[in-house]
Scaffold this motif. Structure first.
Motif, PDB file in Angstrom:
ATOM      1  N   PRO A  72       0.767  -1.255   0.097  1.00  0.00           N
ATOM      2  CA  PRO A  72       0.002  -0.020  -0.059  1.00  0.00           C
ATOM      3  C   PRO A  72       0.652   1.571  -0.095  1.00  0.00           C
ATOM      4  CG  PRO A  72      -0.185  -1.078   2.106  1.00  0.00           C
ATOM      5  CD  PRO A  72       0.388  -1.982   1.202  1.00  0.00           C
ATOM      6  N   ILE A  73       1.897   1.096   0.389  1.00  0.00           N
ATOM      7  CA  ILE A  73       2.630   2.486   0.767  1.00  0.00           C
ATOM      8  C   ILE A  73       3.459   2.852  -0.687  1.00  0.00           C
ATOM      9  CG2 ILE A  73       4.786   3.412   1.865  1.00  0.00           C
ATOM     10  CD1 ILE A  73       4.123   1.504   4.109  1.00  0.00           C
ATOM     11  N   LEU A  74       3.790   1.894  -1.537  1.00  0.00           N
ATOM     12  CA  LEU A  74       4.475   2.130  -3.025  1.00  0.00           C
ATOM     13  C   LEU A  74       3.437   2.574  -3.702  1.00  0.00           C
ATOM     14  CD1 LEU A  74       6.720  -0.724  -2.740  1.00  0.00           C
ATOM     15  CD2 LEU A  74       7.041   1.385  -1.681  1.00  0.00           C
ATOM     16  N   THR A  75       3.982   3.161  -4.794  1.00  0.00           N
ATOM     17  CA  THR A  75       3.229   3.681  -5.878  1.00  0.00           C
ATOM     18  C   THR A  75       2.412   2.661  -6.849  1.00  0.00           C
ATOM     19  OG1 THR A  75       4.808   4.211  -7.445  1.00  0.00           O
ATOM     20  CG2 THR A  75       4.577   6.032  -5.966  1.00  0.00           C
ATOM     21  N   GLY A  76       1.554   3.084  -7.546  1.00  0.00           N
ATOM     22  CA  GLY A  76       1.132   2.156  -8.564  1.00  0.00           C
ATOM     23  C   GLY A  76       1.982   1.678  -9.532  1.00  0.00           C
ATOM     24  N   ARG A  77       2.869   2.658  -9.967  1.00  0.00           N
ATOM     25  CA  ARG A  77       4.030   2.058 -10.928  1.00  0.00           C
ATOM     26  C   ARG A  77       4.702   1.067 -10.468  1.00  0.00           C
ATOM     27  NH1 ARG A  77       6.169   4.992 -15.051  1.00  0.00           N
ATOM     28  NH2 ARG A  77       5.130   6.809 -14.414  1.00  0.00           N
ATOM     29  N   GLU A  78       5.461   1.273  -9.028  1.00  0.00           N
ATOM     30  CA  GLU A  78       6.333   0.347  -8.487  1.00  0.00           C
ATOM     31  C   GLU A  78       5.443  -1.098  -8.441  1.00  0.00           C
ATOM     32  OE1 GLU A  78       9.054   2.763  -5.365  1.00  0.00           O
ATOM     33  OE2 GLU A  78       6.738   2.844  -5.169  1.00  0.00           O
ATOM     34  N   ASN A  79       4.185  -0.863  -7.963  1.00  0.00           N
ATOM     35  CA  ASN A  79       3.387  -2.116  -7.587  1.00  0.00           C
ATOM     36  C   ASN A  79       3.097  -3.066  -8.838  1.00  0.00           C
ATOM     37  OD1 ASN A  79       2.827  -2.729  -4.672  1.00  0.00           O
ATOM     38  ND2 ASN A  79       1.774  -0.755  -4.789  1.00  0.00           N
ATOM     39  N   ILE A  80       3.078  -2.432 -10.128  1.00  0.00           N
ATOM     40  CA  ILE A  80       2.673  -2.904 -11.224  1.00  0.00           C
ATOM     41  C   ILE A  80       3.842  -4.049 -11.469  1.00  0.00           C
ATOM     42  CG2 ILE A  80       2.870  -2.764 -13.747  1.00  0.00           C
ATOM     43  CD1 ILE A  80       1.137  -0.482 -13.474  1.00  0.00           C
ATOM     44  N   TYR A  81       5.168  -3.454 -11.132  1.00  0.00           N
ATOM     45  CA  TYR A  81       6.294  -4.377 -11.465  1.00  0.00           C
ATOM     46  C   TYR A  81       6.212  -5.560 -10.395  1.00  0.00           C
ATOM     47  CZ  TYR A  81       8.451  -1.361 -15.000  1.00  0.00           C
ATOM     48  OH  TYR A  81       8.511  -0.918 -16.048  1.00  0.00           O
ATOM     49  N   ILE A  82       6.033  -5.342  -9.166  1.00  0.00           N
ATOM     50  CA  ILE A  82       5.932  -6.168  -8.025  1.00  0.00           C
ATOM     51  C   ILE A  82       4.788  -7.555  -8.392  1.00  0.00           C
ATOM     52  CG2 ILE A  82       5.493  -6.728  -5.627  1.00  0.00           C
ATOM     53  CD1 ILE A  82       6.627  -3.820  -5.283  1.00  0.00           C
ATOM     54  N   ASN A  83       3.708  -6.717  -8.839  1.00  0.00           N
ATOM     55  CA  ASN A  83       2.636  -7.685  -8.885  1.00  0.00           C
ATOM     56  C   ASN A  83       3.019  -8.563 -10.148  1.00  0.00           C
ATOM     57  OD1 ASN A  83      -0.859  -7.289 -10.039  1.00  0.00           O
ATOM     58  ND2 ASN A  83       0.124  -8.809  -8.700  1.00  0.00           N
ATOM     59  N   ALA A  84       3.520  -7.919 -11.202  1.00  0.00           N
ATOM     60  CA  ALA A  84       3.889  -8.847 -12.407  1.00  0.00           C
ATOM     61  C   ALA A  84       4.929  -9.784 -12.159  1.00  0.00           C
ATOM     62  CB  ALA A  84       4.416  -7.828 -13.448  1.00  0.00           C
ATOM     63  N   SER A  85       5.772  -9.524 -11.314  1.00  0.00           N
ATOM     64  CA  SER A  85       6.901 -10.514 -10.888  1.00  0.00           C
ATOM     65  C   SER A  85       6.408 -11.606 -10.230  1.00  0.00           C
ATOM     66  CB  SER A  85       8.326  -9.964 -10.498  1.00  0.00           C
ATOM     67  OG  SER A  85       8.208  -9.659  -9.223  1.00  0.00           O
ATOM     68  N   VAL A  86       5.406 -11.406  -9.205  1.00  0.00           N
ATOM     69  CA  VAL A  86       4.805 -12.383  -8.358  1.00  0.00           C
ATOM     70  C   VAL A  86       4.037 -13.400  -9.625  1.00  0.00           C
ATOM     71  CG1 VAL A  86       2.741 -12.852  -6.603  1.00  0.00           C
ATOM     72  CG2 VAL A  86       4.300 -10.972  -6.423  1.00  0.00           C
ATOM     73  N   LEU A  87       3.411 -12.685 -10.418  1.00  0.00           N
ATOM     74  CA  LEU A  87       2.763 -13.619 -11.383  1.00  0.00           C
ATOM     75  C   LEU A  87       3.720 -14.239 -12.493  1.00  0.00           C
ATOM     76  CD1 LEU A  87      -0.112 -11.267 -12.262  1.00  0.00           C
ATOM     77  CD2 LEU A  87      -0.235 -13.061 -10.639  1.00  0.00           C
ATOM     78  N   GLY A  88       4.842 -13.922 -12.317  1.00  0.00           N
ATOM     79  CA  GLY A  88       5.974 -14.810 -13.080  1.00  0.00           C
ATOM     80  C   GLY A  88       6.276 -14.056 -14.456  1.00  0.00           C
ATOM     81  N   ILE A  89       6.016 -12.763 -14.309  1.00  0.00           N
ATOM     82  CA  ILE A  89       6.479 -11.956 -15.747  1.00  0.00           C
ATOM     83  C   ILE A  89       7.518 -11.179 -15.422  1.00  0.00           C
ATOM     84  CG2 ILE A  89       5.436 -10.470 -17.293  1.00  0.00           C
ATOM     85  CD1 ILE A  89       2.988 -10.718 -15.825  1.00  0.00           C
TER      86      ILE A  89
END
Lengths: 396, 286
Positions: free
Chosen positions: A112-129
């Motif tokens: 929640p503390i990080l920005t949407g931009r940062e979270n896109i990368y995090i979320n994507a790498s959790v999904l294996g991208i």
């Protein structure tokens, strides 16, 4: 394009009712897993255990969309979790070919503390991208999510809808071979939902096979040709989604409600001594007449007849109107007479309904009659939805 | 059409993964490799989130051991406690010791902490579980880098002779972290099921601190010497401190033996962690 992407054979999963025992079983399972024993105990139930999913088999081919329907607790999510490899089946075998993407937890790993931009990368790498893949699709992801200028705002300041939109956007931009969708499209505003559906349709056209879990039969019938109905440790596979939906709806028809409820038969001045209805089971488009025979000692001018139709699996009235809606003035005369109500061309498709008729006098101050009569409307094949409209097809 | 045959195939069956050990090893290596990027992301996420919401920031990673060290320096200098003679100035001995201990304690807590924190993610998404541990490892390394600046400051302040042995320090630190992670990882499966582990761990770490030669030199006389011979942290911690302050390891053999055992134990715990997570996830709500 008819290659099989997923095979499930006799897949079962059991769960334990009590937490303490469940944890202890986990320790035991852990032990036998480490020792590597044959797991024959998995086929039978231990104390306090039950089958959440029992012997499910089906195949998913490229471009297929299979709906997974069933009442709450039928094991839909458990099945999805097994298909995505999160938990192991207790019996049977699952074979998955290609990249699988589960739209179960949107925005997993968001901080929640990080920005949407940062979270896109995090979320994507959790999904294996990989980062390079995200870099390439970053603009598409942001555009699709309609986050706009908020992309550099901490995610904790997003509305819940925005968060889901961002999560969905990341998940669908990786072109999976198999997509598992678990009732997530219920969030987001209508505009975004429509976009999601279009996106899913697009993926399907590109050959993605989809397993769709939803309680919204409209969604189910729009997107899938086939359906797997789970209920009570039983499962049935339908090649025609319409049949599956009517089976599903039958699960919710209220049982024991097939009797006529006679709330009011008359007063000391008027008695309704006979009610006729030709039948109580119809198909969409049928009409029927209800005849109400009464004998009255006095005349009742300007009565109101209130007619209501409630479908048992819908919370709101399907229909309600009084004779005033039709500009019809009705007076009851003294003596023996018959009131006839004709309901024409009823479009109700595949539902159990109750028609409630009440008659009021003296500007609704006095109830003369009130009955509730259960009706059954059968479904028309190859159709879904609560209504069946008359359609004409013409090719010029 | 035939690109279908190129698609990766995965099978899920009820059989124990231990029944096909070669396959398991292959999967482990593959997942470790594929988890690097995710681990890095998780690390960057945790660190940046941590510092964005903190004013003192990096101070937190070295203030606690320094404070503990200062307490013992005061106690020793006032002769309230007497730990006997140390072969290097006591303040250096203690400050280096507590800092190293902090590294160990962090490593010990890290696996369970990061797996618990990722509970929601674990329950819903399949990703290489190694990433959580690798990410934790990066975090510990990062924190150590900050601490090492302070360590160098201490060495300079007390005018300790800088030797070539310092170059071996990272290796010793690496072993210290691995040892902590191994023990922590071993406790993780059970700790995910029962909260007792998480509640008990701080108490154990506290006790362990006093049973390890952090603030006092290793006792030589029996039975107190058992405290250090039976304590796996002792040779590694003492070895690392020797390298920092003297440039060589006084007792090399125990250090090497424990290091070797740690690596073997870590591989075993890794397998345990891997095969236990699906069973644990099953017991967590989706």
């Amino acid at each position: 394009m008819s290659h099989t992407l997923l095979i499930a054979e006799n897949v079962s999963k059991k769960f334990c009712l009590r937490l303490k025992r469940s944890l202890w079983y986990a320790v035991k399972d852990l032990g036998s897993e480490i020792v590597g024993c044959k797991n024959s105990h998995k086929k039978s139930l231990r104390k306090d255990e039950f089958w959440a999913v029992r012997n499910v088999s089906f195949r998913l081919k490229r471009g297929d969309t299979i709906a997974l329907i069933g009442p709450n607790g039928a094991g839909k999510t458990t099945l999805l979790r097994m298909l995505s490899g999160l938990i192991k089946p207790d019996t049977g075998c699952i074979e998955v070919r290609g990249r699988m993407q589960a739209l179960i937890a949107l925005g997993a790993g968001f901080n929640p503390i990080l920005t949407g931009r940062e979270n896109i990368y995090i979320n994507a790498s959790v999904l294996g991208i990989s980062k390079t893949e995200v870099d390439r699709k970053f603009k598409d992801i942001v555009d699709f999510s309609e986050i706009g200028e908020f992309i550099d705002t901490p995610v904790q300041n997003y509305s819940s809808g925005m968060r889901v939109r961002l999560g969905f956007s990341v998940a669908v931009h990786i072109n999976p071979d198999i997509l598992l969708v678990d009732e997530i499209l219920a969030v987001g505003d209508w505009g975004f939902q429509r976009k999601c559906f279009n996106k899913i349709g697009e993926l399907r056209q590109n050959g993605t096979a989809i397993i769709l879990v939803s309680h919204n039969m409209q969604v189910v019938s729009t997107f899938s040709e086939k359906a797997l109905l789970l209920n009570n440790q039983k499962h049935t596979f339908f090649d025609n989604v319409g049949e599956a939906i009517s089976e599903y709806n039958k699960l919710f028809s209220v049982k024991g409600d097939s009797d006529i409820t006679k709330i009011c038969n008359g007063t000391n001045k008027i008695i309704f001594y006979k009610i006729d209805i030709e039948q109580q089971e119809f198909y969409p488009g049928d009409s029927f007449i209800i005849c109400m025979h009464y004998e009255s000692l006095v005349a009742y001018p300007e009565i109101q007849i209130d007619t209501k139709i409630m479908c048992t699996n819908e919370p709101e009235n399907y229909f309600q109107a009084t004779n005033r809606a039709y500009d019809k003035k009705i007076d009851l005369q003294k003596g023996k007479h018959v009131i006839r109500i004709k309901v024409e061309n009823i479009p109700i498709n595949n539902a159990d309904a109750i028609i409630s008729i009440s008659i009021w006098a003296k500007k609704r101050a006095e109830a003369l009659f009130w009955w509730r009569i259960p009706l059954k409307f059968n479904g028309i094949g190859y159709s879904a939805g609560k209504n069946f409209l008359n359609m004409l097809y013409e090719v010029n | 059409m035939d690109h279908n045959s190129k698609l990766p195939v995965v099978m899920y069956t009820p059989d124990s993964q231990m029944r096909s050990p070669l396959h398991l090893l292959r999967l482990m290596c593959r997942d470790l490799a594929s988890s690097r990027e995710l681990a890095w992301r998780l690390f960057v996420r945790d660190i940046s989130a941590q510092y964005r919401q903190s004013i003192l920031g990096v101070f937190w990673s070295f203030i606690p051991p320094i404070l503990v060290g200062l307490v013992f320096i005061v106690l020793q200098s006032r002769k309230i406690v007497d730990f006997g003679e140390t072969d290097i100035p006591y303040p250096v001995f203690v400050l280096v010791g507590t800092t190293l201990w902090q590294v160990f304690a962090e490593s010990l807590n890290a696996p369970l902490q990061s797996v618990r924190k990722a509970k929601l993610m674990l329950a819903k998404i399949k990703f290489p579980y190694e990433a959580l541990i690798l990410g934790a490892f990066y975090t510990i390394l990062f924190n150590f880098l900050i601490k090492s600046i302070v360590l160098i400051g201490i060495l300079l302040f007390f005018k300790v002779k800088i030797t070539l042995g310092l170059l071996l320090v990272p290796m010793a630190i690496f072993m210290l972290i691995l040892l902590g992670i191994t023990i922590g990882l071993f406790l993780t499966p059970l700790g995910m099921l029962y909260t007792d582990i998480a509640s008990g761990l701080p108490v154990v770490v506290q006790l362990w601190f006093f049973l390890s030669p952090v603030v006092y030199p290793p006792p030589q006389s029996f039975p107190f010497s058992l405290m250090t011979t039976l304590n796996p942290v002792s040779p590694i911690l003492v070895g690392a401190r020797d390298l920092v302050t003297k440039g060589f390891i006084t007792n090399l053999y125990p250090f090497l033996i424990v290091s070797g055992l740690t690596i073997i134990a870590l591989s075993i715990t890794w397998i345990l962690y891997r095969i236990s997570l699906p069973i644990i996830i099953e017991r967590m709500s989706a």
